[in-house]
Design a protein around this motif. Structure first.
Motif, PDB file in Angstrom:
ATOM      1  N   ASP A  54     -14.549  -6.028  32.619  1.00 40.33           N
ATOM      2  CA  ASP A  54     -14.081  -6.962  33.740  1.00 40.33           C
ATOM      3  C   ASP A  54     -12.687  -6.880  34.122  1.00 40.33           C
ATOM      4  N   PRO A  55     -12.611  -6.165  35.345  1.00 38.82           N
ATOM      5  CA  PRO A  55     -10.975  -5.810  35.813  1.00 38.82           C
ATOM      6  C   PRO A  55     -10.489  -7.218  36.220  1.00 38.82           C
ATOM      7  N   THR A  56     -11.472  -8.192  36.444  1.00 41.19           N
ATOM      8  CA  THR A  56     -10.639  -9.452  37.079  1.00 41.19           C
ATOM      9  C   THR A  56     -10.423 -10.377  36.083  1.00 41.19           C
ATOM     10  N   VAL A  57     -10.877 -10.136  34.838  1.00 37.89           N
ATOM     11  CA  VAL A  57     -10.690 -11.145  33.851  1.00 37.89           C
ATOM     12  C   VAL A  57      -9.413 -11.811  33.491  1.00 37.89           C
ATOM     13  N   TYR A  58      -8.232 -10.982  33.902  1.00 40.89           N
ATOM     14  CA  TYR A  58      -6.882 -11.681  33.669  1.00 40.89           C
ATOM     15  C   TYR A  58      -6.364 -11.855  35.151  1.00 40.89           C
ATOM     16  N   GLU A  59      -6.699 -10.758  36.138  1.00 38.47           N
ATOM     17  CA  GLU A  59      -6.356 -10.943  37.620  1.00 38.47           C
ATOM     18  C   GLU A  59      -6.621 -12.568  38.017  1.00 38.47           C
ATOM     19  N   ALA A  60      -7.885 -12.724  37.756  1.00 36.88           N
ATOM     20  CA  ALA A  60      -8.559 -13.801  38.540  1.00 36.88           C
ATOM     21  C   ALA A  60      -8.325 -15.047  37.736  1.00 36.88           C
ATOM     22  N   ASN A  61      -7.539 -15.081  36.506  1.00 32.02           N
ATOM     23  CA  ASN A  61      -7.449 -16.107  35.638  1.00 32.02           C
ATOM     24  C   ASN A  61      -5.990 -16.005  34.974  1.00 32.02           C
TER      25      ASN A  61
ATOM     26  N   ARG B  80      -3.936 -17.626  33.486  1.00 32.33           N
ATOM     27  CA  ARG B  80      -3.736 -18.419  32.285  1.00 32.33           C
ATOM     28  C   ARG B  80      -4.624 -17.605  30.989  1.00 32.33           C
ATOM     29  N   ALA B  81      -5.195 -16.754  31.417  1.00 37.24           N
ATOM     30  CA  ALA B  81      -6.449 -16.347  30.196  1.00 37.24           C
ATOM     31  C   ALA B  81      -5.683 -15.470  29.222  1.00 37.24           C
TER      32      ALA B  81
ATOM     33  N   ARG C  80     -11.774 -22.333  27.685  1.00 35.89           N
ATOM     34  CA  ARG C  80     -13.414 -21.862  28.186  1.00 35.89           C
ATOM     35  C   ARG C  80     -13.426 -20.272  28.278  1.00 35.89           C
ATOM     36  N   VAL C  81     -14.312 -20.046  27.828  1.00 34.63           N
ATOM     37  CA  VAL C  81     -14.665 -18.459  27.504  1.00 34.63           C
ATOM     38  C   VAL C  81     -15.065 -17.747  28.738  1.00 34.63           C
ATOM     39  N   LEU C  82     -14.236 -16.504  28.809  1.00 32.36           N
ATOM     40  CA  LEU C  82     -14.452 -15.748  30.129  1.00 32.36           C
ATOM     41  C   LEU C  82     -15.186 -14.422  29.827  1.00 32.36           C
ATOM     42  N   TYR C  83     -14.925 -14.118  28.450  1.00 33.95           N
ATOM     43  CA  TYR C  83     -15.165 -12.630  27.996  1.00 33.95           C
ATOM     44  C   TYR C  83     -15.294 -12.957  26.480  1.00 33.95           C
TER      45      TYR C  83
ATOM     46  N   VAL D 178     -11.855 -13.718  25.496  1.00 36.31           N
ATOM     47  CA  VAL D 178     -10.507 -14.043  26.440  1.00 36.31           C
ATOM     48  C   VAL D 178     -10.890 -15.476  26.733  1.00 36.31           C
ATOM     49  N   VAL D 179     -10.035 -16.227  26.642  1.00 40.28           N
ATOM     50  CA  VAL D 179     -10.370 -17.883  27.168  1.00 40.28           C
ATOM     51  C   VAL D 179      -9.381 -18.216  28.178  1.00 40.28           C
TER      52      VAL D 179
END
Length: 132
Positions: A50-57, A59-60, A99-102, A109-110
């Motif tokens: 998920d290329p956006t997992v950090y970009e869109a979050n 604080r992840a 909150r889990v994103l991946y 990744v939370v």
């Protein structure tokens, strides 16, 4: 540790920044490159799924699962590099870090549950490249 924009910079990111700015010794750089390559071959980088997992979050943060002990074995080498360059870092353990994103078998990744106090941010991110 969050940077001034609230992004979480982990052990790997901090060591990579030192390397990219030319601050590592030849031995430290060899460790960084070799061990980063091992990690790349050993487990999935969440941002490739998920290329956006950090970009869109911003604080992840990625957390290794306790069952992934083999992935934590090289960490003392990264920590030694950070200590040698006076870059602070802290270890956190939590059964529910946010909150889990991946997630996969090795990591999650939370986004943390609570807003963090950003008054103790790293300044390492704004060092200029080491002069030649």
């Amino acid at each position: 540790m969050p940077d001034r924009r609230g992004r979480r910079i982990g052990v790997f990111g901090l060591v990579n920044m030192l390397g990219q700015r030319g601050y590592l010794s030849a031995e430290e750089e060899a460790f960084r490159r070799t061990t980063n390559a091992w990690y790349d071959a050993t487990y999935t980088n969440p941002s490739t799924v998920d290329p956006t997992v950090y970009e869109a979050n911003l604080r992840a943060a990625a957390w290794f699962r306790s069952s992934a002990a083999h992935l934590m074995e090289p960490l003392p080498g990264y920590l030694a590099i950070l200590a040698a360059h006076n870059v602070p870092c802290e270890r956190y353990e939590s059964p529910a870090p946010g909150r889990v994103l991946y997630e996969d078998e090795h990591q999650v990744v939370v986004v943390p549950h609570e807003p963090e106090d950003l008054t103790h941010i790293t300044t390492m991110l704004w060092l200029r490249p080491k002069p030649d």
